[in-house]
Design an enzyme around this catalytic site. Structure first.
Site, short mmCIF file in Angstrom:
data_model
loop_
_atom_site.label_atom_id
_atom_site.label_comp_id
_atom_site.label_asym_id
_atom_site.label_seq_id
_atom_site.Cartn_x
_atom_site.Cartn_y
_atom_site.Cartn_z
N LYS A 79 0.94 -1.14 0.06
CA LYS A 79 -0.09 -0.10 0.07
C LYS A 79 0.88 1.31 -0.07
O LYS A 79 1.90 1.21 0.68
CB LYS A 79 -0.81 -0.12 1.25
CG LYS A 79 -1.91 0.94 1.22
CD LYS A 79 -2.81 0.65 2.74
CE LYS A 79 -3.75 1.91 2.75
NZ LYS A 79 -4.62 1.80 3.96
N SER A 154 -9.69 1.90 3.09
CA SER A 154 -8.63 2.50 2.09
C SER A 154 -7.71 1.56 1.42
O SER A 154 -7.14 2.34 0.31
CB SER A 154 -8.18 3.73 2.82
OG SER A 154 -7.21 2.99 3.86
N SER A 178 -9.56 -0.47 7.20
CA SER A 178 -9.07 -0.49 5.93
C SER A 178 -8.40 -1.79 5.19
O SER A 178 -8.19 -1.71 4.36
CB SER A 178 -8.25 0.75 5.88
OG SER A 178 -8.93 2.08 5.67
N1 GLN Z 1 -12.95 3.96 6.73
C1 GLN Z 1 -11.90 4.53 7.84
C2 GLN Z 1 -11.82 5.83 8.00
O1 GLN Z 1 -12.19 6.35 6.86
C3 GLN Z 1 -10.99 3.81 8.26
C4 GLN Z 1 -9.79 3.93 7.41
C5 GLN Z 1 -8.63 3.13 7.72
O2 GLN Z 1 -8.77 2.06 8.56
N2 GLN Z 1 -7.44 3.76 7.23
O3 GLN Z 1 -11.24 6.49 8.74
#
Ligand code: GLN
Length: 493
Positions: A79, A154, A178
């Protein structure tokens, strides 16, 4: 070589292939690079592909001994918020476009030491803020199961790359879900360890008290092997757990025998896709048949947990992102005065969602509101942690959906941040409580999209989630779909 090349082999499949002399690392890495070239025009999982570097490294490995290197010759996608030395690391943001860190993240150097070959960087929501990968400054990633749908986020690029059979393994990061939510949307497996299980050195910070790097792979075994390789204490991250990671082995059919499994009673009030309820019921049935003791349990309020997450994550993000000032990292929009240079750089460099989080975070931390929001969220977090600590005194595993439904369509939630945030209703509990959690594919929706289930254990007990997930994985016998947009294959066999 099989028709489709080696790119959709599992991590174990690659190890076996090498052991019997069926191929060399350059064959497998070359095959993955070809698959990326053939498929990524449609999927858009990658933001950078390191073709020459990866092939050169694989050719070196061709002549080396694999012993003592558990990920020998395994191609891995990383990532784009995880630092790769002298290779672009942009976090899906304009503000870091072209940034090349001078060091590898600890997780990356451990992957390399284990013999893995880094083939490229995957797309993500900017600074990991989002649940669909649409908040990337590069391009949206498409779900390989239905290219009109989001891959989740994400870490959507990492999950889509594995789901489309471009790589056997990828690293993601998980702050509030994420790794697990995109794994669920893309029909692959993802693990977030106990907070601190994997060093955060070289992971670009979003919300430091929640962030964790973890693996995404086609199966539980691939994730377990990768987690074993990257876990452990680290002299340059004092928050990395000192105690060793427990042995992560499947444990066969008997794994569920005698396990105490909790199913939350509170999800009855939540609107679930019928395929998610069916998957949950099937898992419960299987566990009971395999000798587990399954009981309903009360969870701390899920609505409160997600609210607590979004206050704490935004607060920490607003502080962590203060470093992007046009001076030390990435882009700069010049101006006559320093203050204006900061403002212009940040206005042009950050996207809408990141700005929203910075505003929210600054608000909940501002004087007069700090106690009411941030302070209170921290207190709530302590209570939630206590509740889970008590709960795991009487159960070994908690089983619950990863997300309320399958992947949503691209664009569908972009104008409704709250709907987007609510995709995390089932993933934020393990984040807020710092617990290990896995998402495994568990079925298909009426439209043929994958849905996942999540297992959570007490802090430090990754062994339990791996054992439980391997047993359920066998029961679900889910098959990955590798051809984006194609009509063939996929689903439960
Ligand atoms: N969807 C969550 C957020 O927007 C989690 C994101 C993540 O785990 N990086 O904060």
């Amino acid at each position: 070589m099989p028709d489709g090349g080696y790119s959709d082999l599992s991590v174990r499949g690659i190890e076996e292939l090498y052991r019997r002399g069926g191929a060399r690392p350059s064959d497998v890495v070359g095959s993955c690079l070809d698959a990326i070239e053939a498929k990524d025009g449609i999927v858009g999982a990658f933001v950078e592909v390191f073709r020459e570097e990866a092939l050169a490294r694989a050719r070196e490995l061709d002549g080396e001994d694999s012993r003592g290197r558990p990920l020998f010759g395994v191609p891995v996608a990383v990532k784009d918020n995880i630092c790769t030395r002298l290779m672009p690391t942009s976090c899906g943001s304009r503000i870091l476009r072209g940034y090349r860190p001078p060091y590898d993240a600890t997780a990356v150097s451990r992957l390399r030491a284990a013999g893995a070959v880094i083939v490229g960087k995957t797309n993500m929501d900017e600074f990991a803020m989002g649940s669909s990968t649409e908040h990337s400054s590069s391009h949206p990633t498409r779900n390989p199961w239905d290219t009109d749908c989001a891959p989740g986020g994400s870490s959507g690029g990492s999950a889509a790359a594995v789901a489309a059979g471009m790589v056997p393994l990828a690293l993601g990061s998980d702050t509030g879900g994420s790794i697990r939510q995109p794994a669920s949307f893309c029909g692959v497996t993802g693990i977030k360890g106990t907070w601190g299980r994997v060093s955060r050195y070289g992971l670009v910070a979003f919300a430091s008290s929640l962030d964790q790097i973890g693996p995404i792979a086609a199966d539980v075994d691939g994730c377990a092997r990768a987690l074993r390789a990257i876990a452990g204490a680290d002299g340059i991250d004092s928050t990395a757990l000192a105690d060793p990671c427990p042995a992560l082995e499947g444990g066969g059919e008997a794994a569920l025998d005698g396990m105490r499994i909790g199913v939350p009673s509170s999800i009855k009030g939540i609107d679930l896709d019928p395929s998610v309820s069916a998957a949950l019921a099937a898992a419960v049935r299987h566990a009971a048949e395999a000798g587990s003791r399954v009981a309903e349990v009360d969870l701390p309020d899920l609505g409160l947990t997600i609210a607590c997450y979004y206050v704490i994550a935004a607060a920490e993000a607003s502080s962590n992102l203060a470093r992007y000032d046009g001076v030390r990292f990435g882009m700069r929009v010049g101006s006559d005065t320093l203050g204006e240079m900061y403002a212009r750089t940040r206005s042009a460099g950050f996207g809408e969602e990141v700005k929203r989080r910075i505003l929210l975070g600054t608000f909940v931390l501002s004087s007069g509101y700090h106690d009411q929001y941030y302070g209170r969220a921290c207190e709530v977090r302590e209570r939630i942690r206590d509740c889970y600590r008590r709960l795991f005194g009487s159960i070994d595993l908690l089983i619950l959906p990863t997300a309320p439904g399958p992947a949503f369509r691209l664009g569908e939630r972009l104008d409704d941040p709250v709907a987007m945030y609510l995709s995390d209703i089932f993933t934020t509990p393990a984040s807020v409580a710092g617990l290990p959690a896995v998402s495994i594919p568990a079925g298909l929706s009426a439209d043929g999209l994958p849905v996942g289930l999540q297992l959570i254990a007490a802090g430090g007990r990754e062994d339990l989630i791996v054992r439980g997930a391997s047993a359920l994985e066998r029961a679900f016998a889910f098959r990955r779909r590798c051809v984006p947009g194609g009509s063939g294959g996929g689903g439960r066999s």
